[in-house]
Every structure is written in structure tokens, then in C-alpha cells.
Design a protein around this motif. Structure first.
Motif, PDB file in Angstrom:
ATOM      1  N   SER A 274      -8.797  -5.327  -0.634  1.00 29.41           N
ATOM      2  CA  SER A 274      -8.915  -4.177  -1.432  1.00 29.41           C
ATOM      3  C   SER A 274      -7.737  -4.339  -2.210  1.00 29.41           C
ATOM      4  CB  SER A 274      -9.013  -3.001  -0.584  1.00 29.41           C
ATOM      5  OG  SER A 274     -10.133  -3.026   0.473  1.00 29.41           O
TER       6      SER A 274
ATOM      7  N   SER B  32      -5.728   0.524   7.110  1.00 28.98           N
ATOM      8  CA  SER B  32      -5.908   1.902   6.800  1.00 28.98           C
ATOM      9  C   SER B  32      -4.504   2.613   5.964  1.00 28.98           C
ATOM     10  CB  SER B  32      -6.380   2.911   7.895  1.00 28.98           C
ATOM     11  OG  SER B  32      -5.376   2.854   8.778  1.00 28.98           O
TER      12      SER B  32
ATOM     13  N   VAL C  84      -7.711   6.631   4.123  1.00 24.82           N
ATOM     14  CA  VAL C  84      -8.699   5.658   3.856  1.00 24.82           C
ATOM     15  C   VAL C  84      -8.587   4.194   4.525  1.00 24.82           C
ATOM     16  CG1 VAL C  84      -9.182   6.676   1.561  1.00 24.82           C
ATOM     17  CG2 VAL C  84      -7.473   4.924   1.748  1.00 24.82           C
TER      18      VAL C  84
ATOM     19  N   THR D 235      -5.875   0.834  -6.586  1.00 23.86           N
ATOM     20  CA  THR D 235      -7.121   1.617  -6.312  1.00 23.86           C
ATOM     21  C   THR D 235      -7.159   2.552  -5.271  1.00 23.86           C
ATOM     22  OG1 THR D 235      -8.195   0.124  -7.946  1.00 23.86           O
ATOM     23  CG2 THR D 235      -9.653   1.447  -6.709  1.00 23.86           C
ATOM     24  N   LEU D 236      -6.874   1.920  -4.156  1.00 21.22           N
ATOM     25  CA  LEU D 236      -7.021   2.548  -2.864  1.00 21.22           C
ATOM     26  C   LEU D 236      -5.835   3.579  -2.699  1.00 21.22           C
ATOM     27  CD1 LEU D 236      -8.836   1.797  -0.431  1.00 21.22           C
ATOM     28  CD2 LEU D 236      -6.388   0.764   0.715  1.00 21.22           C
TER      29      LEU D 236
ATOM     30  N   ARG E 251      -7.137   6.514  -4.901  1.00 20.91           N
ATOM     31  CA  ARG E 251      -8.342   7.489  -4.281  1.00 20.91           C
ATOM     32  C   ARG E 251      -7.680   8.151  -3.158  1.00 20.91           C
ATOM     33  NH1 ARG E 251     -11.750   3.279  -2.504  1.00 20.91           N
ATOM     34  NH2 ARG E 251     -11.834   3.948  -0.020  1.00 20.91           N
ATOM     35  N   ALA E 252      -6.757   7.516  -2.264  1.00 27.51           N
ATOM     36  CA  ALA E 252      -6.460   8.364  -1.128  1.00 27.51           C
ATOM     37  C   ALA E 252      -5.720   9.589  -1.728  1.00 27.51           C
ATOM     38  CB  ALA E 252      -5.624   7.576  -0.430  1.00 27.51           C
TER      39      ALA E 252
ATOM     40  N   ALA F 213      -9.725   0.138   4.647  1.00 35.62           N
ATOM     41  CA  ALA F 213      -9.876  -0.959   3.655  1.00 35.62           C
ATOM     42  C   ALA F 213      -9.868  -2.264   4.236  1.00 35.62           C
ATOM     43  CB  ALA F 213      -8.351  -0.889   2.760  1.00 35.62           C
TER      44      ALA F 213
ATOM     45  N   LEU G  23       0.742  -1.125  -0.103  1.00 35.24           N
ATOM     46  CA  LEU G  23      -0.055   0.077  -0.110  1.00 35.24           C
ATOM     47  C   LEU G  23       0.817   1.518  -0.049  1.00 35.24           C
ATOM     48  CD1 LEU G  23      -2.821  -0.636   2.518  1.00 35.24           C
ATOM     49  CD2 LEU G  23      -3.294   0.058   0.169  1.00 35.24           C
TER      50      LEU G  23
END
Length: 447
Positions: free
Chosen positions: A78, A60, A72, A82-83, A86-87, A74, A17
Motif C-alpha cells: 500500500s 495497520s 486503517v 495515500t493510506l 485516508r486515516a 493495509a 507510515l
């Protein structure tokens, strides 16, 4: 419940992430996974009322674009790309916050200490049920106990995995076991209720079910035939169970976030006397087997043991990175992840014990009030005003005598802290710990 703690997939997940956030345009990022596992059994009057089991891995991601921040939440499934996108998009339209950001890299923990926080003992549901039933049976066997409010036992674990874009990657996990029981004594309007419990990091350290039940029964029966007492100024003695609440109020008042928001009644008192000169308050996140210990905080910093108050003088605030920056200070490793944000908290905080035993301190009191329970929400952390419903026992000529109920005790926390005399009987099995506390000059409202 199986205490399986293989977190390798979560480590890979949070690292991925953070990497995805950097690729999406974040200047900095951190990701955290909070793991929870628990099972519990509750019984009443010899029958199982509920059996529960829960597992969760909450993730998160927090990203920084300049002085803008967004977070965000999750699930483990997830999609990282994409995550992260978006963040970053959210951060770009967020207002600037000059105090947000990752911790200074020079402050990060370079290794993760083993604080003996994990006990791999597996406690099956049948054992939890047996312990809960045994505690209730022991409580009901106490003469004068008339009913049960329920008994329970639980086992669980919780852990944290943290990765940051400036190179920190760490994880730890801790276990928690508990037993409790609550019973009723008396009949009709004369009924009283009380409880006893034990909560420990290691299963073998728990008080026995029989001891918990016996203490719950004895505490409850002692409360029968309570009286009111006359209104007036009294010396109040808080038993350790209630004294922990006083320590909690002090922890809240020296929280750096509350100080920065100017919502603490001690906000202008750094370096000044805030408590009696016999009061020292410590906070140690690195205590072995400590109930609130952690090898690093929610930002990757290994906090050190601090004397928050020494000889009554305020020495430190609890600080996370953002709270410290707002106050022009440096974090002391008290940042805790709360959902997607980081806030300062205490760890193993304790009002340190004094020299005299509770019996010696009580023996010197001509008339006073020994408090075993408080209720109501009458504490104002902005002004320090304190007013709580209370029950306990009257002290007469140095002796604890008859039970007292339906009274209110009131003062201001500023004055209470300055009037504290701690006894010698501290129990450090709680994240917030305190010995018996004697506080002179409180107002008791009764008849």
C-alpha cells in the motif's frame, strides 16, 4: 518451512507510515506489522489428509487528531502517503475519545530484550508428515482404540514490528511447533474420544510423537463404560488441562477493559479477597522461552512480572494505556494489538502451585468428581455464573475409580475461586497455566 525472519523491509515500512501520518496532519501515530509464517500436515489412518502453508504480513496504521482516533489496515504494497491521508481524514470525523492516545513516552522500552523466543530449526513437510503418522500409529497401537480422528504436526513463527511517532521502534519474532493426535475407542453408542498434544517454542522441547500417541490412546480407553452419577454437592477436582480454563476465566475477570465496561463480576474487588488465601496468580511477560512472552507490548512498553492476586487478594488489573486512563490508572504493559486496536491481555499467567501433590489432595476426598473435560458455553462473566457439561472419573475413598459422563457441574466463579486449593503439579508450557485444582461445594447434576 523456512524460518526466515528478516524484517528490515517491515521496519522501514512502518516507520514510513508514521512519518507519512505526521505529514498528513496527525498529532500522533503508530504503525504495526504482524508477520506470520506457518506450515502443517494432517493425517488420518495412515494417509495425508491435508498439507498447508501460509505467509502473511499484516500492516495497520493508527492516527490521532486531538482526541479523535482512526485506524486503517493495509498490505505491504500500500502507498504510505495515500493510506496516511485516508486515516487522518477518517480521524477528523470520528467522535472524540478522551482515553485514546499513545503510551506515555517515559514508559517505553529503551531496549528489546532477547527472551529466546525464536528457534530457527527448519522442519520440512516430510518431517511433519512423519511425526503426525508416528503419533497416530502409537495411538492406534493402544489396546481398545478402534479408530482415528486424525493426527497433525505444524511449525510456524509470528512477529511484531512497532513504530510510534514519539520515537519507539522495535521488533521481535517467536517460533511455535506442535504435534497432536485424537483417537476413538469403543463401538456404537459406547464410543469415546480423547486427544493429546504438545506445543513448544523450541522444536527440541516437543514431546515425542510416540509419547503423544500413547497418551492419547490411553486417555481415550480410560473413558470407556462411563456412568452417570447422582445429583448432589460434590468436591470437584480439575485436572491441569481443564484447570487452565479456570485460570483463563480469572484472567478475563481482571481484564481492565472488562472492568471499565463494568462487564466483570470482579469489577469492584480491587484490594479485596477474590480467592482462597492459598491462591497466588502471577503474570510474567518476560519469562525466558515463555509461550506468551514478549519483550514489549502492542504500545512499546516492557511489562514486568506481577502478582495479580497474592494470597487471595486482588492486586492488579491487566491494563493497556486506554483501559488504564479510563480507570484513572497507569498501564502495566499488557496492551496487545488486535487488528487495528489495542486491548489489555494476560501474558504468561499462572495459578501458582500449592504444597500438596494431586495424589495427597485426592486421597483426602471421600467422594468427588475428577474432571478431565468440560464443554458448553455456560460461563457468564458479568455475574460469574458457571455451568458446564463435564466428563471424567468418580473419586471414592481417595481413589480415582470409574469413568463418568453426561453430567453438569455448576457454581459461581466467585465462590469457586474462594474454594480453590491448588496442587503442586504445574506445567508452565502454556500461556495460561494451572496445577490440579480442588474446588469444594460445587453442584453436580446427573441422575
Amino acid at each position: 518451512m523456512s524460518n526466515s525472519v528478516d524484517a528490515s523491509k517491515l521496519v522501514d515500512r512502518v516507520a514510513a507510515l508514521v512519518e507519512a501520518a505526521k505529514k498528513a496532519g496527525a498529532d500522533a501515530a503508530d504503525a504495526v506489522a504482524v508477520r506470520g509464517r506457518s506450515s502443517s500436515v494432517s493425517v488420518r489412518l495412515g494417509k495425508v489428509e491435508s498439507t498447508q502453508s501460509a505467509e502473511s504480513d499484516d500492516i495497520s496504521l493508527r492516527v490521532f487528531v486531538g482526541q479523535r482516533v482512526a485506524s486503517v489496515s493495509a498490505t505491504a504494497a500500500s502507498d504510505a502517503k495515500t493510506l496516511a491521508e485516508r486515516a487522518v481524514a477518517m480521524a477528523r470525523v470520528s467522535p472524540e475519545d478522551p482515553f485514546q492516545g499513545l503510551a506515555d513516552p517515559s514508559l517505553l522500552a529503551t531496549s528489546v530484550r532477547d527472551l529466546d523466543l525464536l528457534d530457527n530449526t527448519e522442519v520440512p513437510s516430510d518431517r511433519l508428515k512423519e511425526d503426525a503418522l508416528a503419533a497416530e500409529e502409537a495411538a492406534l497401537a493402544v489396546k481398545g482404540v478402534t479408530n482415528s480422528s486424525g493426527s497433525g504436526a505444524s511449525a510456524g513463527l509470528g512477529g511484531l514490528v512497532l513504530a510510534t511517532s514519539h520515537g519507539f521502534l522495535g521488533q521481535y519474532v517467536g517460533s511455535r511447533f506442535s504435534r497432536s493426535t485424537s483417537v476413538v475407542a469403543g463401538e456404537g453408542t459406547g464410543m469415546e474420544r480423547d486427544y493429546e498434544f504438545s506445543s513448544r517454542i523450541h522444536f527440541a522441547d516437543l514431546d515425542s510423537p510416540e509419547e503423544i500417541g500413547r497418551k492419547a490412546g490411553e486417555r481415550t480407553v480410560r473413558r470407556l463404560n462411563a456412568r452417570k452419577v447422582k445429583t448432589g454437592q460434590v468436591t470437584v477436582v480439575f485436572e491441569p488441562r481443564v484447570a487452565r480454563g479456570i485460570a483463563g476465566h480469572l484472567a478475563g475477570a481482571i481484564n481492565g477493559a472488562a472492568v471499565a465496561r463494568r462487564t466483570s463480576f470482579l469489577r469492584d474487588m480491587m484490594g479485596k479477597q477474590v480467592a482462597s488465601s492459598v491462591v497466588t496468580v502471577t503474570d510474567d511477560p518476560l519469562r525466558m522461552r515463555g509461550p506468551a512472552s514478549r519483550p514489549f507490548d502492542g504500545e512499546g512498553i516492557e511489562g514486568e512480572a506481577l502478582e495479580m492476586v497474592k494470597d487471595g487478594i486482588l492486586q492488579h488489573w491487566f491494563l493497556s494505556t486506554s483501559a488504564a486512563r479510563e480507570l484513572g490508572l497507569k498501564t502495566n504493559g499488557r496492551g496487545a494489538r488486535s487488528g487495528t486496536s489495542v486491548s489489555p491481555t494476560s501474558t504468561n499467567i499462572a495459578i501458582e502451585p500449592g504444597e500438596k501433590t494431586p495424589e495427597e489432595l485426592i486421597g483426602a476426598i471421600k467422594s468427588g468428581f475428577y474432571v478431565t473435560e468440560v464443554f458448553g458455553q455456560g460461563v457468564n462473566m458479568v455475574t460469574g455464573e458457571y455451568s458446564r457439561g463435564a466428563s471424567g472419573f468418580w473419586i471414592e475413598n481417595g481413589e480415582i475409580t470409574y469413568p463418568v459422563s453426561e453430567v453438569t457441574i455448576a457454581s459461581n466463579l466467585k465462590d469457586m475461586f474462594l474454594a480453590i486449593t491448588p496442587a503442586s503439579d504445574i506445567d508452565r508450557n502454556f500461556g495460561t497455566a494451572a496445577p490440579t485444582l480442588v474446588i469444594e461445594g460445587m453442584t453436580l447434576a446427573g441422575n
